[in-house]
Write a protein that holds these residues in place. Structure first.
Motif, PDB file in Angstrom:
ATOM      1  N   PRO A 595     106.248  90.927 -18.701  1.00 50.97           N
ATOM      2  CA  PRO A 595     105.951  91.583 -19.984  1.00 50.97           C
ATOM      3  C   PRO A 595     104.465  91.472 -20.296  1.00 50.97           C
ATOM      4  O   PRO A 595     103.883  90.381 -20.238  1.00 50.97           O
ATOM      5  N   THR A 596     103.851  92.590 -20.616  1.00 47.54           N
ATOM      6  CA  THR A 596     102.406  92.638 -20.842  1.00 47.54           C
ATOM      7  C   THR A 596     102.126  93.212 -22.222  1.00 47.54           C
ATOM      8  O   THR A 596     102.507  94.347 -22.516  1.00 47.54           O
ATOM      9  N   ILE A 653      92.682  81.058 -29.001  1.00 44.54           N
ATOM     10  CA  ILE A 653      92.773  82.286 -28.230  1.00 44.54           C
ATOM     11  C   ILE A 653      91.455  82.550 -27.508  1.00 44.54           C
ATOM     12  O   ILE A 653      90.370  82.201 -27.998  1.00 44.54           O
ATOM     13  N   ARG A 654      91.543  83.142 -26.323  1.00 47.33           N
ATOM     14  CA  ARG A 654      90.362  83.458 -25.533  1.00 47.33           C
ATOM     15  C   ARG A 654      90.148  84.969 -25.516  1.00 47.33           C
ATOM     16  O   ARG A 654      91.079  85.747 -25.728  1.00 47.33           O
ATOM     17  N   LEU A 655      88.910  85.347 -25.231  1.00 48.58           N
ATOM     18  CA  LEU A 655      88.555  86.759 -25.296  1.00 48.58           C
ATOM     19  C   LEU A 655      89.447  87.605 -24.403  1.00 48.58           C
ATOM     20  O   LEU A 655      89.881  88.695 -24.790  1.00 48.58           O
ATOM     21  N   LYS A 656      89.759  87.118 -23.208  1.00 48.91           N
ATOM     22  CA  LYS A 656      90.566  87.896 -22.276  1.00 48.91           C
ATOM     23  C   LYS A 656      92.004  88.059 -22.754  1.00 48.91           C
ATOM     24  O   LYS A 656      92.759  88.858 -22.192  1.00 48.91           O
ATOM     25  N   GLU A 657      92.405  87.291 -23.780  1.00 51.16           N
ATOM     26  CA  GLU A 657      93.771  87.356 -24.285  1.00 51.16           C
ATOM     27  C   GLU A 657      93.921  88.297 -25.475  1.00 51.16           C
ATOM     28  O   GLU A 657      94.995  88.389 -26.059  1.00 51.16           O
ATOM     29  N   VAL A 658      92.867  88.989 -25.820  1.00 48.46           N
ATOM     30  CA  VAL A 658      92.921  89.931 -26.941  1.00 48.46           C
ATOM     31  C   VAL A 658      93.287  91.311 -26.410  1.00 48.46           C
ATOM     32  O   VAL A 658      92.579  91.876 -25.576  1.00 48.46           O
ATOM     33  N   PRO A 659      94.402  91.887 -26.861  1.00 46.86           N
ATOM     34  CA  PRO A 659      94.789  93.218 -26.389  1.00 46.86           C
ATOM     35  C   PRO A 659      93.986  94.309 -27.085  1.00 46.86           C
ATOM     36  O   PRO A 659      93.142  94.032 -27.943  1.00 46.86           O
ATOM     37  N   GLU A 660      94.256  95.537 -26.727  1.00 50.96           N
ATOM     38  CA  GLU A 660      93.662  96.660 -27.447  1.00 50.96           C
ATOM     39  C   GLU A 660      94.160  96.637 -28.886  1.00 50.96           C
ATOM     40  O   GLU A 660      95.346  96.387 -29.146  1.00 50.96           O
ATOM     41  N   ILE A 661      93.272  96.861 -29.833  1.00 52.04           N
ATOM     42  CA  ILE A 661      93.638  96.912 -31.252  1.00 52.04           C
ATOM     43  C   ILE A 661      93.212  98.261 -31.813  1.00 52.04           C
ATOM     44  O   ILE A 661      92.042  98.639 -31.732  1.00 52.04           O
ATOM     45  N   ASP A 662      94.164  98.976 -32.360  1.00 52.82           N
ATOM     46  CA  ASP A 662      93.921 100.313 -32.913  1.00 52.82           C
ATOM     47  C   ASP A 662      94.088 100.235 -34.426  1.00 52.82           C
ATOM     48  O   ASP A 662      95.175  99.939 -34.924  1.00 52.82           O
ATOM     49  N   LYS A 714     106.228  84.910 -18.460  1.00 53.54           N
ATOM     50  CA  LYS A 714     104.815  85.012 -18.070  1.00 53.54           C
ATOM     51  C   LYS A 714     104.203  86.221 -18.781  1.00 53.54           C
ATOM     52  O   LYS A 714     103.973  87.262 -18.185  1.00 53.54           O
ATOM     53  N   LEU A 715     103.968  86.050 -20.070  1.00 49.64           N
ATOM     54  CA  LEU A 715     103.390  87.141 -20.852  1.00 49.64           C
ATOM     55  C   LEU A 715     101.916  87.280 -20.512  1.00 49.64           C
ATOM     56  O   LEU A 715     101.164  86.310 -20.531  1.00 49.64           O
ATOM     57  N   GLU A 716     101.510  88.482 -20.203  1.00 51.62           N
ATOM     58  CA  GLU A 716     100.109  88.772 -19.958  1.00 51.62           C
ATOM     59  C   GLU A 716      99.578  89.663 -21.071  1.00 51.62           C
ATOM     60  O   GLU A 716     100.334  90.379 -21.725  1.00 51.62           O
ATOM     61  N   ILE A 717      98.297  89.600 -21.259  1.00 49.66           N
ATOM     62  CA  ILE A 717      97.638  90.457 -22.245  1.00 49.66           C
ATOM     63  C   ILE A 717      96.599  91.288 -21.528  1.00 49.66           C
ATOM     64  O   ILE A 717      95.746  90.745 -20.822  1.00 49.66           O
ATOM     65  N   ARG A 718      96.700  92.587 -21.654  1.00 43.73           N
ATOM     66  CA  ARG A 718      95.762  93.480 -20.975  1.00 43.73           C
ATOM     67  C   ARG A 718      95.328  94.584 -21.912  1.00 43.73           C
ATOM     68  O   ARG A 718      96.122  95.132 -22.675  1.00 43.73           O
ATOM     69  N   ARG A 719      94.050  94.909 -21.802  1.00 42.76           N
ATOM     70  CA  ARG A 719      93.538  96.066 -22.531  1.00 42.76           C
ATOM     71  C   ARG A 719      93.856  97.330 -21.749  1.00 42.76           C
ATOM     72  O   ARG A 719      93.837  97.335 -20.519  1.00 42.76           O
ATOM     73  N   SER A 720      94.113  98.398 -22.492  1.00 40.16           N
ATOM     74  CA  SER A 720      94.384  99.672 -21.819  1.00 40.16           C
ATOM     75  C   SER A 720      93.110 100.195 -21.184  1.00 40.16           C
ATOM     76  O   SER A 720      92.011  99.944 -21.674  1.00 40.16           O
TER      77      SER A 720
END
Length: 720
Positions: A595-596, A653-662, A714-720
């Motif tokens: 899940p991402t 929280i770390r920068l790489k863990e921030v998803p896209e925010i609209d 194993k939740l991942e966070i990814r920007r689109s």
């Protein structure tokens, strides 16, 4: 057009000067027929500025200087307040200079930062200050030119009369305007005519921040001042004995001072003090209950079952509703203590001289700092001055004055100016945390899946009222019971960004999803059904605007493409706090079986947006803050001492863990409401509900990563 009445110029000055909207503003307006004016330094502008009244001063250079009274800690008030004044003055924003005002309770009212209340409180006051100043300047021009005032226009700082061809900058009319009577009626602009408000404006301190100019409390330095660092007793403990011999022997240490339950080492710089503090040998003894996290789990269970509660709200016949229910849904949610973790640790400067005291530093409540110092020293409050620096974050931590107290005590003891500085370990272990809270929810459903009963019981540690009893879903359920239990803990607590609602929103919104599932209804449709009942057949008092909440719910569902993509698992959350409404949709996509978290869509109704740039940053920052603390952060105790002492163990929280925010904003036609806090509360619920949609795992405690339901996800966070 809005009309404001005033009895006299004297009354205007009194009103403007005793509000947070009372500002010192320096203006100079140059004639369009004049050559380009010289741009002077702020110091030169201030030196040349001629006082217009207690809040306005005009410089012949053409620069506008606005003193902003409220402490700036990243909420952008130092930019948005002057925008409002400059709008009604029809100023040229390129000529505006902004300076932080010092504490002055004679001129300013509510000179503090907290509760997202600065702009709602000051909005009209700021507008009146600008509009009245413009009025008398125009009246002065009309008198000097012998023309009707109604024929005069003002644009970008220029006063003009088309018929005669005359024009001039404000500075030309200051002397005459200062003698004019304030108007009986002053008209504020129609919002459709705004030229500055509603436009993206860069933070007025941006250049200084980027280039490392000394703006913050940690930057402050004065020749001859001493430095101090403090060792504080564990919670529930008091000092029994002190051996400070090794600490005093450290080169650079000049003194060791005990005051109350603390010991300070004093010297010429912070580095030797950090070493010396570790060499203090302090023996403690119990003063009250010394708590560990294991005790808290037991206390929560006991108080949830048998604690004496205070009923905050009761509607209908709750007993009968649950007796006749076709289905009952219940769940408990729990959150830990949290530190505020501002980027800039606590610090403050104090110089006690007889019956006088000078204070300089970062505080959300400068008058509290002043009153605290006056009380410690036994002197009149007017003998204490407070200079406010920019704050490197606060989130409620700097509402307290404990670190100011330390500076005052030490300065008095050593008879010298001193700056107290906390290390990161001090900041995390020094107290004033977000309260730990546990909630039990129960919902009664009839045979049609309609919620006919709702119960909420909150147990908090030094939390006061753990509920917001008039918030949604109150007013939408016929039978409702909300009660709270408070446990007096030895661990000190304090308002933490979006107090109480920072966790209550997550718990309530997650539970409503549980109820919707049991009712066989879509989560968004279920909320809209409740809101429709609150609108058309409300029960008891409503503490929220139903139409505004419906607006953000529907818009978020639309902007977030709710239910449109079967490959995206979504979570929904909506909350009202600090007069504003925020709805969020979290998107999780399964990628390679993992899940991402891809995106969070946020829709905010905070009334008119003064500065879109600042507003966007506030919403994004609130979401990142809410997500990080819901997923990762925990503070536990052993024998009255936090086990997490720095960022190696206190997980942020770390920068790489921030998803896209609209982000999206709804202009509902209202004056500006709060924005520094409202985006945080809904975030945890949106993410938790999305995780459930993707995995079938319900997360009922924070932080998520420490829950067994989350252990193999194993939740991942990814920007689109």
């Amino acid at each position: 057009m809005k009309t404001i009445t005033r009895e006299s110029r004297r009354d205007f000055l009194k009103i403007a000067g005793t509000t947070a909207g009372g500002l010192f503003i320096g203006f100079n307006w140059f004639s369009c027929d004049s050559p380009k004016v010289e741009v002077l330094s702020t110091e030169e502008v201030l030196a040349q500025a001629k006082p217009f009244n207690a809040y306005l001063s005009i410089s012949p250079s053409g620069d506008v200087v606005i003193y902003s009274p409220n402490p700036e800690l990243g909420q952008n008030i130092k930019t948005s307040f002057p925008m409002v004044v400059a709008e009604e003055l029809d100023a040229d924003w390129e000529k505006v200079r902004v300076i932080q005002a010092n504490l002055d309770t004679e001129k300013y009212d509510r000179q503090l930062t907290g509760g997202s209340g600065a702009m709602p409180h000051s909005w009209e006051r700021l507008r009146k200050a600008g509009a009245t100043a413009k009025y008398v300047l125009v009246a002065a021009a009309a008198k000097m030119w012998n023309v009707p005032a109604v024929e005069i226009t003002v644009e970008n700082g220029i006063i003009s009369h088309k018929g005669s061809g005359k024009s001039g900058h404000f500075g030309e009319f200051v002397a005459e305007a200062a003698q004019m009577e304030a108007p009986e009626d002053v008209q504020l602009k129609d919002k459709k005519d705004f030229k500055i408000i509603g436009t993206p404006v860069k933070n007025v301190d941006a250049d200084e921040i980027y280039t490392g100019k000394p703006l913050f409390g940690l930057d402050f330095y004065r020749e001859g001042m001493m430095h101090a660092m403090v060792q504080r007793a564990p919670f529930g403990m008091k000092i029994k004995s002190i051996d400070d011999g090794a600490a005093r022997a450290v080169s650079g240490v000049s003194d060791v001072v005990q005051f109350g339950n603390s010991v300070a080492v004093v010297g010429n710089s912070t580095w030797p003090l950090m070493k010396a503090k570790k060499l203090l040998k302090i023996e403690y003894e119990a003063e009250s209950t010394v708590e560990s996290s294991a005790d808290h789990d037991r206390i929560f269970q006991e108080l949830m079952a048998n604690g004496k509660s205070e009923v905050k709200r009761q509607d209908g016949d709750i007993k009968s509703a649950f007796q006749k229910a076709s289905k009952i849904v219940s769940a408990e949610y729990q959150c830990p203590f949290l530190a505020h973790s501002p980027m800039e640790p606590e610090n403050f400067f104090a110089h006690v001289q007889g019956d006088r005291c000078e204070l300089i530093g970062p505080t959300q409540t400068p008058d509290r700092a002043r009153q605290t110092a006056a009380s410690i020293l036994g002197i009149p409050a007017e003998n204490v001055t407070v200079e406010i620096t920019r704050l490197g974050g606060g989130f409620g931590r700097r509402l307290r004055a404990d670190y100011v107290e330390e500076a005052v005590h030490i300065s008095k003891a050593i008879n010298a100016p001193v700056k107290v500085t906390w290390s990161r370990e001090d900041e995390l272990t020094g107290g004033a945390y977000r309260p730990a809270v546990r909630y039990r929810f129960e919902a009664a459903l009839d045979e049609n899946g309609r919620m006919i009963g709702y119960k909420l019981r909150g147990v908090g540690m030094n939390a006061g009222n753990t509920t917001r009893e008039h918030n949604f879903p109150s007013g939408a359920v016929d039978n409702l019971l909300i009660e709270t239990v408070n446990y007096e803990s030895s661990i000190t607590t304090n308002a933490w960004r979006a107090p109480i609602t920072n966790f209550l929103a997550y718990a309530e919104q997650s539970f409503l999803d549980e109820v919707a599932l049991e009712a066989g209804k879509d989560p968004v449709a279920f909320r809209l059904e409740l809101l429709d009942r609150a609108k058309n057949n409300p029960v008891g008092q409503l503490g929220y605007d139903v139409d505004r909440m419906i607006g953000v719910v529907k818009t978020a569902a639309e902007k977030g493409n709710w239910g449109k993509n079967p490959n995206i698992k979504q979570g929904f959350s909506v909350y009202f706090s600090h007069r504003s409404y925020v709805a969020q949709v979290a998107d999780i996509e399964m990628q390679g079986g993992t899940p991402t978290l891809k995106k969070i869509t946020a829709v905010t109704d905070c009334g008119m947006v003064v500065n879109p740039t600042g507003a966007n940053h506030q919403v994004r920052g609130g979401i990142v803050d809410g997500m990080g603390h819901a997923m990762y952060t925990n503070l536990t105790f052993e024998n009255g001492v936090p086990k997490q002492r720095n960022y190696d163990s206190y997980r942020l929280i770390r920068l790489k863990e921030v998803p896209e925010i609209d982000t999206h904003f709804i202009d509902s036609g209202y004056d500006p409401t709060g924005l520094g806090e409202p985006a945080l509360p809904p975030t945890g619920g949106a993410i938790a509900n999305a995780i459930f949609a993707a995995t079938g795992r319900r997360l009922r405690s924070q932080p998520f990563i420490e829950q067994k339901e989350f252990s193999d996800i194993k939740l991942e966070i990814r920007r689109s």
